[in-house]
Design an enzyme around this catalytic site. Sequence first.
Site, mmCIF file in Angstrom:
data_model
loop_
_atom_site.group_PDB
_atom_site.id
_atom_site.type_symbol
_atom_site.label_atom_id
_atom_site.label_comp_id
_atom_site.label_asym_id
_atom_site.label_seq_id
_atom_site.Cartn_x
_atom_site.Cartn_y
_atom_site.Cartn_z
ATOM 1 N N ARG A 74 -8.623 16.741 11.319
ATOM 2 C CA ARG A 74 -8.393 17.665 10.194
ATOM 3 C C ARG A 74 -9.671 18.418 9.860
ATOM 4 O O ARG A 74 -10.763 17.855 9.986
ATOM 5 C CB ARG A 74 -7.930 16.853 8.966
ATOM 6 C CG ARG A 74 -6.523 16.332 9.095
ATOM 7 C CD ARG A 74 -6.192 15.335 7.982
ATOM 8 N NE ARG A 74 -6.338 13.964 8.442
ATOM 9 C CZ ARG A 74 -6.342 12.898 7.646
ATOM 10 N NH1 ARG A 74 -6.209 13.040 6.342
ATOM 11 N NH2 ARG A 74 -6.466 11.692 8.144
ATOM 12 N N GLU B 263 -9.394 -3.043 2.158
ATOM 13 C CA GLU B 263 -8.334 -2.520 1.294
ATOM 14 C C GLU B 263 -7.277 -3.576 1.001
ATOM 15 O O GLU B 263 -6.705 -3.598 -0.085
ATOM 16 C CB GLU B 263 -7.714 -1.284 1.958
ATOM 17 C CG GLU B 263 -8.674 -0.095 1.918
ATOM 18 C CD GLU B 263 -8.354 0.997 2.929
ATOM 19 O OE1 GLU B 263 -8.529 0.745 4.140
ATOM 20 O OE2 GLU B 263 -7.940 2.081 2.513
ATOM 21 N N HIS C 17 -7.913 7.448 -0.287
ATOM 22 C CA HIS C 17 -8.812 6.328 0.051
ATOM 23 C C HIS C 17 -9.287 5.614 -1.209
ATOM 24 O O HIS C 17 -10.335 4.961 -1.214
ATOM 25 C CB HIS C 17 -10.069 6.803 0.821
ATOM 26 C CG HIS C 17 -9.802 7.349 2.178
ATOM 27 N ND1 HIS C 17 -10.453 8.455 2.682
ATOM 28 C CD2 HIS C 17 -8.948 6.955 3.156
ATOM 29 C CE1 HIS C 17 -10.019 8.706 3.903
ATOM 30 N NE2 HIS C 17 -9.094 7.811 4.216
ATOM 31 N N ARG D 45 0.844 -1.187 0.000
ATOM 32 C CA ARG D 45 0.000 0.000 0.000
ATOM 33 C C ARG D 45 0.888 1.250 0.000
ATOM 34 O O ARG D 45 1.807 1.376 0.814
ATOM 35 C CB ARG D 45 -0.869 0.002 1.250
ATOM 36 C CG ARG D 45 -1.807 1.182 1.242
ATOM 37 C CD ARG D 45 -2.079 1.698 2.608
ATOM 38 N NE ARG D 45 -3.021 2.798 2.536
ATOM 39 C CZ ARG D 45 -3.317 3.568 3.561
ATOM 40 N NH1 ARG D 45 -2.750 3.367 4.733
ATOM 41 N NH2 ARG D 45 -4.165 4.554 3.421
#
Length: 395
Positions: A219, A362, A158, A70
């Site tokens: 964030r 994922e 993502h 990844r």
Amino acid sequence: MSDTHILVINSGSSSLRFSVYDMRGERQIADGKIEQIGEGAAGPADHRAALAQALAGIADRDAIVAVGHRVVHGGERFLAPTRMDAAALAELARFDALAPLHNPANRLGIALGMELLPGRTHVAVFDTAFHHSLPPAAMHYAVPAQWRARGVRRHGFHGTSHRYVSREAARMLGKTPAETNLISLHLGNGSSVTAVRGGLSVDTSMGMTPLEGLVMGTRPGDIDAGVLLHLLREGIDPRELDDALHHHSGLRGLCGENDMRAVRALAATGNADATLALEMYCYRARKYLGAYGAVLGRVDALVFTAGIGEHDADIRARVLAGLEWFGVRLDAERNHACRGQRAMAIHAPSSRVAILVIPTNEELEIAREVIGLLEPRATPGHAPARATHRRRSDP
Ligand code: ADP
């Protein structure tokens, strides 16, 4: 081929996650997470020791034919899963500054993987790659040409998660990805929304960096650039600005807590800051649903995934409140019964738009991408590996 095991490595700054899949039947046969790398007595001394420890725990290493790694940011260079060698690894270093918390550790994982597992194909799979299909109007910022020439543009993140859930959603709807328009909401610590038309990402809420878009754990998401200019003129240290935007904004900035469960617990005590934080979180997500509905014109499904999207029925209900005009009708009972253990439809029979909760995966998506690159024709539903230089000339 006789051996069909794919190792997936997610090498982070202080942790290393790994999974092994037997791709005959997509069966996960090993997985683990090694934490506190380099943080003292409890964890391994460094990433090399961590990967060695991970490999030592995998019984049948010889059956591993390829390794999927990844990587968060592929910049404008890596637009699809890419076989890694020394030259590609060196090129990847160019994008460290765009994802300083992730990319250096991701690269280290690849370098160590190539060293400790020689003779296998090592493939980097990028969080940004799914969004390479953004049309120019969605990709660009309205900024001076010199900035755009220097690579200032939306990349999105993502992507591996959005790609995985959009394919699973199409399967649940009995359609091909090419026939499916949907909006996927990845709501975790970091959160993003993606508009998917015909299986391709056509807009996404994160930008050149993962700061833009939704309200997140720490964030801020969307913010007037003028606010930052104002603070700079007032003399704020750029490092303080950086730290505040990455670690002290979002839910934490609003109420002191960044974990959604803690925010909800605080709101339940009547805390006004936590109540506002929840309201802002859901409001921002709803605003993006409206915007992406307008972008897509026809929406077959809304998909919720990641920690909050999969588990928090109340947030799902609040995000979707008042969207009946959009053809969205939640089945309250199904929604509350759904705790993310498996993929589930939670819309009412009268809903024009399907509402799906799909646990993201994922690691499996990375393994699928690796197989897609090794044997493009053997995996229906997977596009053959694309040339990685396509659109490289785009600013
Ligand atoms: P990351 O982005 O780090 O992978 P996750 O996808 O695991 O994060 O999402 C983390 C978020 O999911 C946290 O805000 C956490 O509170 C939230 N979450 C996880 N489980 C639940 C739950 N059962 N109910 C509500 N929120 C949850």
